[in-house]
Scaffold this motif. Structure first.
Motif, PDB file in Angstrom:
ATOM      1  N   TYR A   1      -5.020   7.993  -5.200  1.00 25.11           N
ATOM      2  CA  TYR A   1      -5.759   6.842  -4.695  1.00 25.11           C
ATOM      3  C   TYR A   1      -7.255   6.957  -4.961  1.00 25.11           C
ATOM      4  O   TYR A   1      -7.868   7.990  -4.738  1.00 25.11           O
ATOM      5  CB  TYR A   1      -5.523   6.660  -3.197  1.00 25.11           C
ATOM      6  CG  TYR A   1      -6.047   5.343  -2.681  1.00 25.11           C
ATOM      7  CD1 TYR A   1      -5.338   4.168  -2.928  1.00 25.11           C
ATOM      8  CD2 TYR A   1      -7.246   5.253  -1.975  1.00 25.11           C
ATOM      9  CE1 TYR A   1      -5.806   2.955  -2.485  1.00 25.11           C
ATOM     10  CE2 TYR A   1      -7.719   4.041  -1.529  1.00 25.11           C
ATOM     11  CZ  TYR A   1      -6.993   2.899  -1.777  1.00 25.11           C
ATOM     12  OH  TYR A   1      -7.463   1.688  -1.344  1.00 25.11           O
TER      13      TYR A   1
ATOM     14  N   TYR B   1       0.816  -1.219   0.000  1.00 20.47           N
ATOM     15  CA  TYR B   1       0.000   0.000   0.000  1.00 20.47           C
ATOM     16  C   TYR B   1       0.848   1.266   0.000  1.00 20.47           C
ATOM     17  O   TYR B   1       0.355   2.346  -0.311  1.00 20.47           O
ATOM     18  CB  TYR B   1      -0.931   0.030   1.213  1.00 20.47           C
ATOM     19  CG  TYR B   1      -2.246  -0.671   0.993  1.00 20.47           C
ATOM     20  CD1 TYR B   1      -3.160  -0.194   0.074  1.00 20.47           C
ATOM     21  CD2 TYR B   1      -2.579  -1.801   1.720  1.00 20.47           C
ATOM     22  CE1 TYR B   1      -4.355  -0.824  -0.134  1.00 20.47           C
ATOM     23  CE2 TYR B   1      -3.779  -2.452   1.524  1.00 20.47           C
ATOM     24  CZ  TYR B   1      -4.670  -1.957   0.595  1.00 20.47           C
ATOM     25  OH  TYR B   1      -5.860  -2.577   0.387  1.00 20.47           O
TER      26      TYR B   1
ATOM     27  N   MET C   1      -6.092  12.003   5.987  1.00 23.16           N
ATOM     28  CA  MET C   1      -6.703  10.742   5.601  1.00 23.16           C
ATOM     29  C   MET C   1      -8.182  10.684   5.964  1.00 23.16           C
ATOM     30  O   MET C   1      -9.007  10.331   5.142  1.00 23.16           O
ATOM     31  CB  MET C   1      -5.957   9.609   6.300  1.00 23.16           C
ATOM     32  CG  MET C   1      -6.324   8.248   5.798  1.00 23.16           C
ATOM     33  SD  MET C   1      -5.424   7.022   6.712  1.00 23.16           S
ATOM     34  CE  MET C   1      -6.244   7.082   8.293  1.00 23.16           C
ATOM     35  N   ARG C   2      -8.499  11.075   7.210  1.00 20.35           N
ATOM     36  CA  ARG C   2      -9.857  10.864   7.705  1.00 20.35           C
ATOM     37  C   ARG C   2     -10.763  12.052   7.435  1.00 20.35           C
ATOM     38  O   ARG C   2     -11.954  11.891   7.249  1.00 20.35           O
ATOM     39  CB  ARG C   2      -9.844  10.591   9.212  1.00 20.35           C
ATOM     40  CG  ARG C   2      -9.389   9.219   9.587  1.00 20.35           C
ATOM     41  CD  ARG C   2     -10.468   8.175   9.302  1.00 20.35           C
ATOM     42  NE  ARG C   2     -11.357   7.995  10.436  1.00 20.35           N
ATOM     43  CZ  ARG C   2     -12.562   7.459  10.324  1.00 20.35           C
ATOM     44  NH1 ARG C   2     -13.020   7.099   9.150  1.00 20.35           N
ATOM     45  NH2 ARG C   2     -13.315   7.303  11.385  1.00 20.35           N
TER      46      ARG C   2
ATOM     47  N   SER D   1       4.568   0.010   7.940  1.00 21.40           N
ATOM     48  CA  SER D   1       4.278   0.884   6.822  1.00 21.40           C
ATOM     49  C   SER D   1       3.494   2.127   7.251  1.00 21.40           C
ATOM     50  O   SER D   1       3.280   3.006   6.453  1.00 21.40           O
ATOM     51  CB  SER D   1       3.528   0.118   5.758  1.00 21.40           C
ATOM     52  OG  SER D   1       2.552  -0.688   6.353  1.00 21.40           O
TER      53      SER D   1
ATOM     54  N   PRO E   1      -5.902   9.766   0.940  1.00 25.40           N
ATOM     55  CA  PRO E   1      -4.935   8.782   1.433  1.00 25.40           C
ATOM     56  C   PRO E   1      -3.578   8.879   0.748  1.00 25.40           C
ATOM     57  O   PRO E   1      -2.551   8.648   1.374  1.00 25.40           O
ATOM     58  CB  PRO E   1      -5.580   7.433   1.109  1.00 25.40           C
ATOM     59  CG  PRO E   1      -6.976   7.718   0.787  1.00 25.40           C
ATOM     60  CD  PRO E   1      -7.091   9.134   0.374  1.00 25.40           C
TER      61      PRO E   1
ATOM     62  N   ALA F   1      -1.602  11.661   2.314  1.00 27.87           N
ATOM     63  CA  ALA F   1      -1.254  11.223   3.663  1.00 27.87           C
ATOM     64  C   ALA F   1      -0.109  10.214   3.601  1.00 27.87           C
ATOM     65  O   ALA F   1       0.820  10.262   4.406  1.00 27.87           O
ATOM     66  CB  ALA F   1      -2.463  10.613   4.349  1.00 27.87           C
ATOM     67  N   MET F   2      -0.168   9.310   2.627  1.00 33.38           N
ATOM     68  CA  MET F   2       0.878   8.298   2.501  1.00 33.38           C
ATOM     69  C   MET F   2       2.208   8.935   2.138  1.00 33.38           C
ATOM     70  O   MET F   2       3.257   8.516   2.632  1.00 33.38           O
ATOM     71  CB  MET F   2       0.468   7.271   1.434  1.00 33.38           C
ATOM     72  CG  MET F   2       1.374   6.058   1.355  1.00 33.38           C
ATOM     73  SD  MET F   2       1.328   5.050   2.843  1.00 33.38           S
ATOM     74  CE  MET F   2       3.018   5.146   3.385  1.00 33.38           C
TER      75      MET F   2
ATOM     76  N   LEU G   1       0.382   4.530   9.229  1.00 31.91           N
ATOM     77  CA  LEU G   1      -1.051   4.643   9.464  1.00 31.91           C
ATOM     78  C   LEU G   1      -1.907   4.350   8.225  1.00 31.91           C
ATOM     79  O   LEU G   1      -2.896   3.623   8.304  1.00 31.91           O
ATOM     80  CB  LEU G   1      -1.328   6.065   9.966  1.00 31.91           C
ATOM     81  CG  LEU G   1      -2.775   6.389  10.275  1.00 31.91           C
ATOM     82  CD1 LEU G   1      -3.214   5.631  11.499  1.00 31.91           C
ATOM     83  CD2 LEU G   1      -2.926   7.880  10.488  1.00 31.91           C
ATOM     84  N   VAL G   2      -1.536   4.920   7.104  1.00 37.25           N
ATOM     85  CA  VAL G   2      -2.417   4.857   5.932  1.00 37.25           C
ATOM     86  C   VAL G   2      -2.600   3.410   5.423  1.00 37.25           C
ATOM     87  O   VAL G   2      -3.743   2.963   5.275  1.00 37.25           O
ATOM     88  CB  VAL G   2      -1.917   5.810   4.816  1.00 37.25           C
ATOM     89  CG1 VAL G   2      -2.850   5.779   3.636  1.00 37.25           C
ATOM     90  CG2 VAL G   2      -1.793   7.220   5.357  1.00 37.25           C
ATOM     91  N   PRO G   3      -1.521   2.667   5.190  1.00 32.43           N
ATOM     92  CA  PRO G   3      -1.708   1.276   4.753  1.00 32.43           C
ATOM     93  C   PRO G   3      -2.502   0.443   5.775  1.00 32.43           C
ATOM     94  O   PRO G   3      -3.342  -0.369   5.401  1.00 32.43           O
ATOM     95  CB  PRO G   3      -0.287   0.746   4.620  1.00 32.43           C
ATOM     96  CG  PRO G   3       0.525   1.943   4.357  1.00 32.43           C
ATOM     97  CD  PRO G   3      -0.098   3.029   5.175  1.00 32.43           C
TER      98      PRO G   3
ATOM     99  N   MET H   1     -10.099   5.973  14.420  1.00 32.64           N
ATOM    100  CA  MET H   1      -9.761   5.640  13.045  1.00 32.64           C
ATOM    101  C   MET H   1     -10.883   4.902  12.325  1.00 32.64           C
ATOM    102  O   MET H   1     -11.126   5.117  11.153  1.00 32.64           O
ATOM    103  CB  MET H   1      -8.508   4.753  13.002  1.00 32.64           C
ATOM    104  CG  MET H   1      -7.272   5.432  13.485  1.00 32.64           C
ATOM    105  SD  MET H   1      -6.830   6.787  12.392  1.00 32.64           S
ATOM    106  CE  MET H   1      -5.638   7.626  13.411  1.00 32.64           C
TER     107      MET H   1
ATOM    108  N   PHE I   1     -10.730   4.803  -4.083  1.00 32.95           N
ATOM    109  CA  PHE I   1     -11.190   3.727  -3.196  1.00 32.95           C
ATOM    110  C   PHE I   1     -11.732   2.526  -3.957  1.00 32.95           C
ATOM    111  O   PHE I   1     -11.707   1.410  -3.464  1.00 32.95           O
ATOM    112  CB  PHE I   1     -12.231   4.247  -2.200  1.00 32.95           C
ATOM    113  CG  PHE I   1     -11.600   4.909  -1.016  1.00 32.95           C
ATOM    114  CD1 PHE I   1     -11.167   4.163   0.059  1.00 32.95           C
ATOM    115  CD2 PHE I   1     -11.417   6.283  -0.988  1.00 32.95           C
ATOM    116  CE1 PHE I   1     -10.559   4.753   1.153  1.00 32.95           C
ATOM    117  CE2 PHE I   1     -10.808   6.893   0.099  1.00 32.95           C
ATOM    118  CZ  PHE I   1     -10.387   6.124   1.173  1.00 32.95           C
TER     119      PHE I   1
ATOM    120  N   TYR J   1      -4.781   1.510   7.784  1.00 34.74           N
ATOM    121  CA  TYR J   1      -6.187   1.924   7.670  1.00 34.74           C
ATOM    122  C   TYR J   1      -6.841   1.294   6.439  1.00 34.74           C
ATOM    123  O   TYR J   1      -7.958   0.772   6.513  1.00 34.74           O
ATOM    124  CB  TYR J   1      -6.223   3.449   7.589  1.00 34.74           C
ATOM    125  CG  TYR J   1      -7.563   4.055   7.283  1.00 34.74           C
ATOM    126  CD1 TYR J   1      -8.548   4.120   8.266  1.00 34.74           C
ATOM    127  CD2 TYR J   1      -7.841   4.577   6.031  1.00 34.74           C
ATOM    128  CE1 TYR J   1      -9.767   4.698   7.992  1.00 34.74           C
ATOM    129  CE2 TYR J   1      -9.062   5.149   5.751  1.00 34.74           C
ATOM    130  CZ  TYR J   1     -10.023   5.205   6.732  1.00 34.74           C
ATOM    131  OH  TYR J   1     -11.239   5.783   6.463  1.00 34.74           O
ATOM    132  N   LEU J   2      -6.127   1.312   5.321  1.00 33.84           N
ATOM    133  CA  LEU J   2      -6.698   0.754   4.093  1.00 33.84           C
ATOM    134  C   LEU J   2      -6.870  -0.759   4.220  1.00 33.84           C
ATOM    135  O   LEU J   2      -7.847  -1.326   3.724  1.00 33.84           O
ATOM    136  CB  LEU J   2      -5.816   1.104   2.893  1.00 33.84           C
ATOM    137  CG  LEU J   2      -5.739   2.605   2.578  1.00 33.84           C
ATOM    138  CD1 LEU J   2      -4.732   2.877   1.490  1.00 33.84           C
ATOM    139  CD2 LEU J   2      -7.104   3.153   2.190  1.00 33.84           C
TER     140      LEU J   2
END
Lengths: 307, 288
Positions: free
Chosen positions: A48, A40, A266-267, B120, A272, A275-276, B122-124, B214, A50, B126-127
Motif C-alpha cells: 500500500y 480496500y 497500521m498506526r 471489512s 496498512p 495489517a489488512m 479496521l484497516v479499510p 484511531m 498512501f 481507517y483508510l
C-alpha cells in the motif's frame, strides 16, 4: 424489460419521494462506511502506498507470507483464542449462576438494588476501568496494602504476565456478567408457570425444579449468546485490551491480541497492507467459526441456532 | 416469629450481595481517593478511608485553562452534536422502513443488516476515514462508526411498527404531508424508543475513545476519555495537566478525580439509563 424494471423503481421512488429522502442519510452512511470500504480489502495483496490508494503495486501473497512466518502472529492468535475462550466460559457460567440466584430472590427491592449495582460497570468505559484497576493494583494500591497488612511482600502486578489471565477474566465478569444475567433472567421469567406447578404437584423441590425445568429451558438462550461470542472468538475487544494493557511490553506475551497487533501495524508501524492481511485472515477464520458453531448448535438445540 | 428465612435464602442473599459489592466498591475506592490528600495516598496507599481529606485534585481540574476542562467541553460537544445527528438519521430511516407504503422497505432493511454481518474491518475503515478527510478534526470524533447503528435502526423501526396503522391512514386522509406525520404525529408517540436510542448513542459518544485513538494526532482535540487514557500511558500528558499548579501538584488523587468527573454524568443519568437500557437490551437480545 430492463428499462421497464428501472421505470418501476423510479416510479416507486417518486411516489414515496419523501420517505426515500428520509432514508438517504442512513443509506449514504452505510454505503460509505460499509459497502465502499470492501474494495480496500484488496490491499492485503498489494504494497500500500498512501499516494496511490487502491491502485498500489500488486505483490500477491507476500504480505501473508510475511505474517505466517513471523512468530508474533501465532502468539497474538493464541492469546486472542485463549482469552476469549476464558471470557466465554467463565462469563457464561457466572451469568447463568447469577440469573438462577436472582430467580430465587423473593425480596423485589433487594433484587432491584443488587441489579443496579451489577449493571453499573457495564456503562463505564474500559479507560475508567483501567483507573479503577490502578487504584487496586499499583504498588501503592489497595491490594498491596492488604497483602502488606497480612505480612506479605508487595507484588508488582503490572510486571506479572501470568496474573493477568485472572485479572482480565475477573474484569470481564464484573463488567459483563450483570448485563448478561439480566437477559437470562428475562428468559427464565418467560418460562410457563404451569410447568413449575406440575412439578410441585409431583413433589419436586426448588433444587429439582431448577435442575429439570429452568436450566434446560434456558439453554437455547445460552446457546444463542454463546454462539454469537464463539463466532467472534478471533475478534478481541480492542477497547478493553488497549485501555488495560496499553503498550506495556511485559504483559504483551499474554495480552497482545490480533486487534491490538493490527492496530500497531497500521498506526505505529504504518503498514496498512500487512495489517489488512492479518485482518483478512481474522475475518476468514471467524467466518468458519460462525458456521461451524452454528451447525453444532443446530444439532443440539434446534431453537438455539442463529440461522 | 415466622420462620421464613431459611439457610438457602441466606446463602443466596450473601452471594448476590457479595457480587454487587465487588461491582460497586472499587468505584467507591476511586472516589474516596479522589478526595484524599496526596500525602495520605503517598504514605498509606490507596484505602477506603483516607487519613487526610483534600480537594486540591478537583481544584486542579476546574482551574481555568486546565486541559481536562477543555477535554470535558469537547466531550460534551461531541456527545450533544453526535446524539442529535445520530438520532435524526436513525429516526428518519426507521420511520421510512416502518412505512407500509414504501415498497422496497424490506430490501433496504437487508441492505442495512448485511453490513453488520460482513464488515471489512479496521484497516479499510481507517483508510476510508482518511479519504473523506475525517482525520484530525472534530468531525472525525462524530461521524465515523458512531453516528448510525443498524441495531438502533431496527429497535426504532420495530417500535414504530407496533403503533396502529390507522394512525398513518387517517393522517394521510386529512392531507398531512410526510414530514408533518413523521415529526408532529409519530415523533411524540415514539418517545420511549427515542429515549432508549438517544441514551445508547449518548453513552457511546461519551465513552468513546476508539475514534480518538484511531483518527486524532492533535492533542488539542482529545475528548475526555482519550485524555484519561493518555494521562495513564504517557507521562508527558500528566505533567501537562499538572503544570498549571505551581506548588506540589497532586498526581495520584488527580488521576482518581479525573476518573470521577468522567463518570459523573453517567451516575447522574443512571436511573434513566438503567430503565431504558434494560428494556432496549432485552428487546434487542430476544428479537434481534
Amino acid at each position: 424489460m430492463c428499462l421497464n424494471g428501472l421505470q418501476k423503481v423510479v416510479k416507486e421512488i417518486c411516489a414515496n419521494r419523501m420517505c426515500y429522502l428520509f432514508l438517504l442519510p442512513a443509506v449514504i452512511y452505510t454505503l460509505l462506511f460499509g459497502y465502499f470500504t470492501l474494495p480496500y480489502m484488496v490491499i492485503a495483496f498489494e504494497r500500500y502506498d498512501f499516494t496511490k490508494g487502491i491502485g498500489s503495486p500488486w505483490v500477491g501473497f507476500k504480505n501473508f507470507e510475511f505474517f505466517f512466518k513471523s512468530s508474533e502472529v501465532w502468539v497474538v492468535t493464541r492469546n486472542t483464542i485463549v482469552l476469549n475462550g476464558l471470557f466465554i466460559v467463565c462469563g457464561t457460567v457466572v451469568a447463568i449462576a447469577l440469573a438462577l440466584l436472582f430467580n430465587e430472590v423473593k425480596k423485589k427491592l433487594f433484587l432491584k438494588t443488587a441489579q443496579s449495582f451489577m449493571l453499573f460497570p457495564h456503562f463505564i468505559s474500559w479507560v475508567i476501568v483501567s483507573y479503577i484497576l490502578y487504584a487496586l493494583l499499583s504498588t501503592n494500591g489497595l491490594l498491596n496494602h492488604w497483602i502488606a497488612a497480612f505480612g506479605g511482600n508487595p507484588v508488582r502486578w503490572y510486571s506479572e504476565p501470568n496474573a493477568w489471565y485472572v485479572i482480565l477474566v475477573a474484569l470481564y465478569i464484573v463488567k459483563n456478567a450483570g448485563y448478561t444475567s439480566i437477559i437470562y433472567l428475562a428468559s427464565i421469567t418467560s418460562i410457563d408457570e404451569g410447568l413449575y406447578e406440575a412439578a410441585v404437584i409431583d413433589g419436586a423441590n426448588r433444587w429439582q425444579q431448577m435442575k429439570h425445568i429452568t436450566l434446560p429451558l434456558l439453554m437455547p438462550t445460552v446457546s444463542i449468546l454463546a454462539l454469537m461470542s464463539i463466532g467472534r472468538i478471533f475478534f478481541a475487544d480492542f477497547g478493553m485490551m488497549y485501555a488495560l494493557i496499553k503498550d506495556n511490553g511485559l504483559l504483551l506475551p499474554v495480552a497482545d491480541v490480533i486487534d491490538t497487533y493490527v492496530f500497531r501495524m497500521m498506526r505505529v508501524t504504518g503498514e496498512p497492507s500487512l495489517a489488512m492481511a492479518v485482518g483478512l485472515f481474522q475475518s476468514a477464520v471467524g467466518f468458519f467459526m460462525v458456521y461451524g458453531s452454528n451447525a453444532l448448535a443446530k444439532k443440539k438445540y434446534p431453537d438455539g441456532a442463529l440461522f | 416469629m415466622k420462620k421464613n428465612f431459611t439457610l438457602s435464602e441466606l446463602f443466596i442473599t450473601c452471594v448476590v450481595s457479595l457480587f454487587s459489592l465487588i461491582c460497586i466498591l472499587p468505584i467507591l475506592l476511586v472516589f474516596t481517593n479522589s478526595i484524599a490528600s496526596e500525602k495520605s495516598i503517598g504514605t498509606y496507599g490507596y484505602s477506603f478511608f483516607p487519613k487526610e481529606i483534600s480537594l486540591s485534585a478537583y481544584r486542579a481540574i476546574f482551574y481555568p485553562g486546565s486541559p481536562i476542562l477543555k477535554s470535558y467541553a469537547i466531550s460534551v460537544f461531541i456527545t450533544a452534536a453526535g446524539t442529535i445527528l445520530a438520532l435524526l438519521i436513525t429516526y428518519l430511516a426507521a420511520y421510512a422502513l416502518a412505512n407500509r407504503h414504501v415498497k422496497y422497505r424490506n430490501e433496504l432493511a437487508l441492505f442495512f443488516f448485511i453490513t453488520t454481518v460482513f464488515n471489512s474491518g479496521l484497516v479499510p475503515w481507517y483508510l476510508m476515514c482518511k479519504l473523506l478527510h475525517l482525520y484530525n478534526n472534530i468531525w472525525s470524533l462524530i461521524i465515523p462508526s458512531l453516528v448510525f447503528s443498524p441495531f438502533n435502526l431496527f429497535l426504532m423501526r420495530n417500535f414504530i411498527r407496533g403503533l396502529p396503522d390507522s394512525l398513518m391512514e387517517s393522517a394521510k386522509m386529512d392531507g398531512a404531508k410526510e414530514t408533518r406525520i413523521a415529526f408532529q404525529i409519530y415523533f411524540p408517540l415514539c418517545l420511549p424508543a427515542i429515549a432508549t436510542v438517544s441514551l445508547f448513542y449518548a453513552l457511546g459518544y461519551w465513552n468513546d475513545w476508539f475514534n480518538a485513538v484511531m483518527l486524532l494526532d492533535n492533542a488539542n482535540l482529545y475528548p475526555l476519555q482519550m485524555t484519561l487514557f493518555k494521562i495513564q500511558s504517557d507521562s508527558k500528558m500528566l505533567s501537562e495537566v499538572t503544570s498549571i499548579i505551581a506548588m506540589n501538584p497532586p498526581t495520584e488523587s488527580l488521576k482518581m478525580a479525573t476518573a470521577i468527573v468522567t463518570i459523573g454524568p453517567i451516575v447522574l443519568l443512571y436511573p434513566f439509563l438503567q430503565k431504558y437500557f434494560v428494556k432496549g437490551m432485552i428487546v434487542g437480545a430476544i428479537k434481534g
